[in-house]
Scaffold this motif. Structure first.
Motif, short mmCIF file in Angstrom:
data_model
loop_
_atom_site.label_atom_id
_atom_site.label_comp_id
_atom_site.label_asym_id
_atom_site.label_seq_id
_atom_site.Cartn_x
_atom_site.Cartn_y
_atom_site.Cartn_z
N MET A 28 0.81 -1.22 0.00
CA MET A 28 0.00 0.00 0.00
C MET A 28 0.85 1.27 0.00
O MET A 28 0.47 2.28 -0.60
CB MET A 28 -0.96 0.00 1.19
CG MET A 28 -1.94 -1.16 1.18
SD MET A 28 -2.76 -1.37 -0.43
CE MET A 28 -3.43 -3.02 -0.27
N HIS A 29 1.99 1.23 0.67
CA HIS A 29 2.86 2.40 0.64
C HIS A 29 3.46 2.61 -0.75
O HIS A 29 3.67 3.75 -1.17
CB HIS A 29 3.98 2.26 1.69
CG HIS A 29 3.54 2.61 3.07
ND1 HIS A 29 3.12 1.67 3.98
CD2 HIS A 29 3.41 3.80 3.70
CE1 HIS A 29 2.77 2.25 5.10
NE2 HIS A 29 2.93 3.55 4.96
N ARG A 30 3.73 1.53 -1.46
CA ARG A 30 4.25 1.67 -2.82
C ARG A 30 3.16 2.22 -3.74
O ARG A 30 3.44 3.00 -4.66
CB ARG A 30 4.78 0.33 -3.32
CG ARG A 30 6.04 -0.11 -2.58
CD ARG A 30 6.63 -1.41 -3.09
NE ARG A 30 7.73 -1.82 -2.23
CZ ARG A 30 8.98 -1.35 -2.31
NH1 ARG A 30 9.27 -0.45 -3.24
NH2 ARG A 30 9.91 -1.75 -1.48
N TYR A 31 1.93 1.82 -3.49
CA TYR A 31 0.81 2.35 -4.28
C TYR A 31 0.64 3.85 -4.06
O TYR A 31 0.59 4.63 -5.03
CB TYR A 31 -0.47 1.61 -3.91
CG TYR A 31 -1.74 2.22 -4.48
CD1 TYR A 31 -1.99 2.23 -5.85
CD2 TYR A 31 -2.70 2.80 -3.65
CE1 TYR A 31 -3.14 2.79 -6.38
CE2 TYR A 31 -3.86 3.35 -4.16
CZ TYR A 31 -4.08 3.35 -5.52
OH TYR A 31 -5.24 3.90 -6.03
N THR A 32 0.53 4.27 -2.79
CA THR A 32 0.32 5.70 -2.53
C THR A 32 1.53 6.52 -2.97
O THR A 32 1.38 7.66 -3.42
CB THR A 32 0.03 5.97 -1.03
OG1 THR A 32 1.09 5.45 -0.22
CG2 THR A 32 -1.28 5.32 -0.61
N ASN A 33 2.71 5.96 -2.87
CA ASN A 33 3.92 6.63 -3.35
C ASN A 33 3.80 6.91 -4.85
O ASN A 33 4.05 8.03 -5.32
CB ASN A 33 5.13 5.74 -3.08
CG ASN A 33 6.42 6.29 -3.68
OD1 ASN A 33 7.09 7.12 -3.08
ND2 ASN A 33 6.78 5.83 -4.86
N ASP A 34 3.41 5.90 -5.62
CA ASP A 34 3.35 6.05 -7.07
C ASP A 34 2.22 6.98 -7.51
O ASP A 34 2.35 7.71 -8.50
CB ASP A 34 3.19 4.68 -7.73
CG ASP A 34 4.43 3.80 -7.54
OD1 ASP A 34 5.39 4.27 -6.90
OD2 ASP A 34 4.41 2.65 -8.01
N VAL A 35 1.10 6.95 -6.76
CA VAL A 35 0.00 7.86 -7.05
C VAL A 35 0.45 9.31 -6.87
O VAL A 35 0.19 10.18 -7.71
CB VAL A 35 -1.23 7.56 -6.16
CG1 VAL A 35 -2.25 8.70 -6.25
CG2 VAL A 35 -1.89 6.26 -6.59
N ILE A 36 1.15 9.59 -5.78
CA ILE A 36 1.61 10.96 -5.52
C ILE A 36 2.67 11.37 -6.53
O ILE A 36 2.68 12.51 -7.00
CB ILE A 36 2.16 11.07 -4.09
CG1 ILE A 36 1.02 10.87 -3.08
CG2 ILE A 36 2.80 12.43 -3.86
CD1 ILE A 36 1.50 10.66 -1.67
N ALA A 37 3.55 10.44 -6.88
CA ALA A 37 4.58 10.75 -7.87
C ALA A 37 3.93 11.20 -9.18
O ALA A 37 4.38 12.16 -9.81
CB ALA A 37 5.46 9.54 -8.11
N SER A 38 2.84 10.53 -9.57
CA SER A 38 2.17 10.85 -10.83
C SER A 38 1.29 12.08 -10.71
O SER A 38 1.43 13.04 -11.48
CB SER A 38 1.34 9.65 -11.27
OG SER A 38 0.64 9.93 -12.47
N ALA A 39 0.35 12.06 -9.73
CA ALA A 39 -0.64 13.14 -9.62
C ALA A 39 -0.06 14.42 -9.04
O ALA A 39 -0.57 15.50 -9.27
CB ALA A 39 -1.81 12.68 -8.76
N GLY A 40 1.02 14.29 -8.27
CA GLY A 40 1.61 15.47 -7.65
C GLY A 40 2.79 16.03 -8.42
O GLY A 40 2.92 17.23 -8.61
N PHE A 41 3.67 15.12 -8.89
CA PHE A 41 4.94 15.56 -9.46
C PHE A 41 5.08 15.28 -10.96
O PHE A 41 6.07 15.66 -11.57
CB PHE A 41 6.10 14.86 -8.73
CG PHE A 41 6.21 15.24 -7.28
CD1 PHE A 41 7.11 16.21 -6.86
CD2 PHE A 41 5.42 14.62 -6.32
CE1 PHE A 41 7.23 16.55 -5.53
CE2 PHE A 41 5.53 14.96 -4.97
CZ PHE A 41 6.43 15.94 -4.58
N GLY A 42 4.10 14.57 -11.53
CA GLY A 42 4.19 14.28 -12.96
C GLY A 42 5.23 13.23 -13.31
O GLY A 42 5.74 13.21 -14.43
N LEU A 43 5.55 12.34 -12.36
CA LEU A 43 6.55 11.31 -12.59
C LEU A 43 5.88 9.96 -12.81
O LEU A 43 4.91 9.63 -12.13
CB LEU A 43 7.50 11.20 -11.39
CG LEU A 43 8.31 12.45 -11.04
CD1 LEU A 43 9.10 12.18 -9.76
CD2 LEU A 43 9.24 12.83 -12.16
#
Length: 527
Positions: free
Chosen positions: A179-194
């Motif tokens: 779950m931490h890897r999921y929320t990490n990747d969501v923030i990377a995409s939706a927040g930082f465009g990564l």
């Protein structure tokens, strides 16, 4: 020899002074509460009412809860910290007054980590008009229309999780890690465009930077305790609680992304893009005619812009993205872990949710922003998870101008609060109070069904806070959580394994909400 004796005498003097100081503050706290007729649990010098949590014998929220439960008929009670006194507000009507009706008396949070780069300048730590202006600046980033644009990024990442789990069915799965890897990747995409896939690239720089923020070493834990005892200590000593390397990583990531997009005229519907508009003073707050809740727990935006648009420095904007990462990474992951864990140990709830999802899936080609509210039992399950395992244990508020609290009980005196005094609204305790939720330890999503949710007393369910200081990202959090729970339950049957804890007990060696021994389960692919 004489030098050694002098050093020994100096150490004795320092040690004695410290002991005298803490005994004095301990007695002063008692005197303050006794004089005002406020009931309290005495506690012990230095630790106050937080001894058990300090010794890691129980979770911090359980220390608050012990004081909350000690006086069930009081509207508020005293909570003794190391060198200060707070009031735990027990009465929902009084919570309403403090957080909404009389908000202008309680506009600020307590000052923690003011010296911390980025976090110290984030929305949570801002005060007064500066907080108001930043809140109004950021609110357009979290409207329904913006969430609708961001949801496809979340869906793509949730698909990555499902594909990974299919390769590991019937294996013991560490929900915390997934779950931490999921929320990490969501923030990377939706927040930082990564574009990050932390399941394939397990030690990618973005994920490891997040890990460094939340895995405190012994020195950081001591600094955290020192901050609670002496709030201004880190500021005076200019000590940063978070690793300098991590701070530099996030600062560089934000600034370099902004510079690249500006130079190459790149636009993407994410948080960085909105902050770029804010830095130029061109981000406008416009009414969202299609504003839509994505769940019962979603908060409503109360703060509106006023006066001229404030322009923000790049450092101030970096602080908001940093806060977005901190809040989204840990809090959402915690809710996801506890939700899946509860579904695993409550198979009847899991089956009822599966039947709803299965029926929905037959009628709809996919889960979208427009149809997600049709999954009413999913919303109930999530609400019950956030009631029982709220990641925001308390809401703190600082009094900014004189305020009179009503008597704590019939026949007692009113209490005058002065600027600088602070109160705690104990969310965990209220959510687990049998007065409001019979059999509170029972995981019962039907409490939030259409037939029952009208029975929920106002200001007794506050997973995202209430009033103008509520969580600005509640829609974002609900969407990313619902998306993944939907896809997991649709594709897998959740099974207990030898390491699955039942019932769930709180891990005591951490500030975050998680199960003692971790949350381990198995998943069996549905036919």
């Amino acid at each position: 020899m004489k030098k050694k004796e002098m050093i020994s005498e100096l150490l004795v003097l320092i040690f004695t002074t410290i002991i005298v100081y803490f005994v004095y503050t301990y007695k002063r706290s008692h005197y303050y509460l006794d004089k005002r007729g406020v009931k309290y649990v005495p506690g012990v010098p230095l630790f106050g009412n937080s001894l058990q949590a300090s010794l890691q014998k129980r979770h911090p929220c359980e220390d608050f809860d012990a004081v909350y439960k000690a006086f069930p008929d009081e509207k508020y009670v005293g909570f003794i910290e190391t060198s200060t006194v707070a009031l735990i507000i027990r009465d929902p009507e009084l919570i309403k007054n403090i957080t909404v009706k009389d908000f202008d008396h309680f506009t600020d949070h307590r000052s923690f980590f003011e010296n911390s780069e980025l976090f110290g300048g984030s929305l949570v730590m801002m005060k007064g008009e500066k907080w108001h202006d930043m809140r109004a600046t950021l609110s357009p980033a979290f409207t329904s229309s913006k969430m609708k644009q961001i949801m496809p990024f979340m869906a793509q990442i949730s698909d990555n999780i499902i594909e990974h789990l299919k390769d590991h069915q019937l294996e013991d799965i560490d929900l915390g890690d997934i779950m931490h890897r999921y929320t990490n990747d969501v923030i990377a995409s939706a927040g930082f465009g990564l574009q990050v896939n932390s399941l394939k690239d397990k030690e990618n720089e973005f994920y490891m930077a997040g890990q460094n923020l939340f895995k405190f070493n012994a020195v950081q834990k001591l600094l955290f305790i020192a901050t609670a005892i002496f709030p201004g200590l880190l500021k005076i000593l200019k000590i940063n609680l978070f690793p300098e390397k991590t701070i530099k990583f996030f600062r560089h990531l934000v600034t370099s992304t902004m510079e690249y997009r500006e130079k190459n005229n790149v636009e993407r519907p994410d948080i960085i893009q909105l902050l770029m508009q804010a830095s130029k003073g061109i981000l406008k707050h416009t009414a969202d005619s299609n504003e839509k809740d994505v769940g019962f727990a979603a908060t409503k935006e109360i703060v509106k812009p006023q006066g001229a648009v404030r322009q923000w420095s790049q450092d101030e904007l970096c602080g908001q993205v940093f806060l977005f990462f901190i809040a989204g990474f840990e809090s959402s992951a915690s809710v996801l872990v506890m939700c899946i864990h509860e579904l695993t140990i409550n198979p009847e709830v899991q089956e009822k949710l599966y039947q709803e999802i299965r029926t929905f899936h037959k009628k709809n080609s996919s889960l979208t922003f427009d149809n997600i509210t049709e999954l009413k039992y999913l919303d109930c399950v999530l609400n019950e998870t956030m009631r029982k395992w709220t990641s925001a244990m308390i809401m703190d508020r600082v009094c900014v101008k004189p305020y009179e609290l009503p008597p704590p009980r019939e026949g007692a005196k009113t209490l005058q609060l002065k600027p600088g005094d602070f109160v705690y609204n104990s969310l965990y305790s209220i959510h687990m109070d049998p007065k409001y939720y019979p059999q509170p330890k029972l995981f019962d999503p039907d409490r939030f069904s259409d037939e029952n949710k009208h029975k929920i007393k106002p200001f007794t369910f506050m997973p995202f806070g209430v009033g103008p200081r509520n969580c600005i990202g509640s829609r974002f959090a609900l969407l990313e959580i619902k998306l993944l729970v939907y896809k997991i339950v649709l594709n897998f049957k959740l099974l207990k394994c030898e390491k699955t804890s039942d019932p769930i007990e709180l891990h005591t060696e951490d500030f975050n909400i998680k199960a003692k021994g971790g949350s381990w389960i198995r998943m069996e692919l549905r036919q």
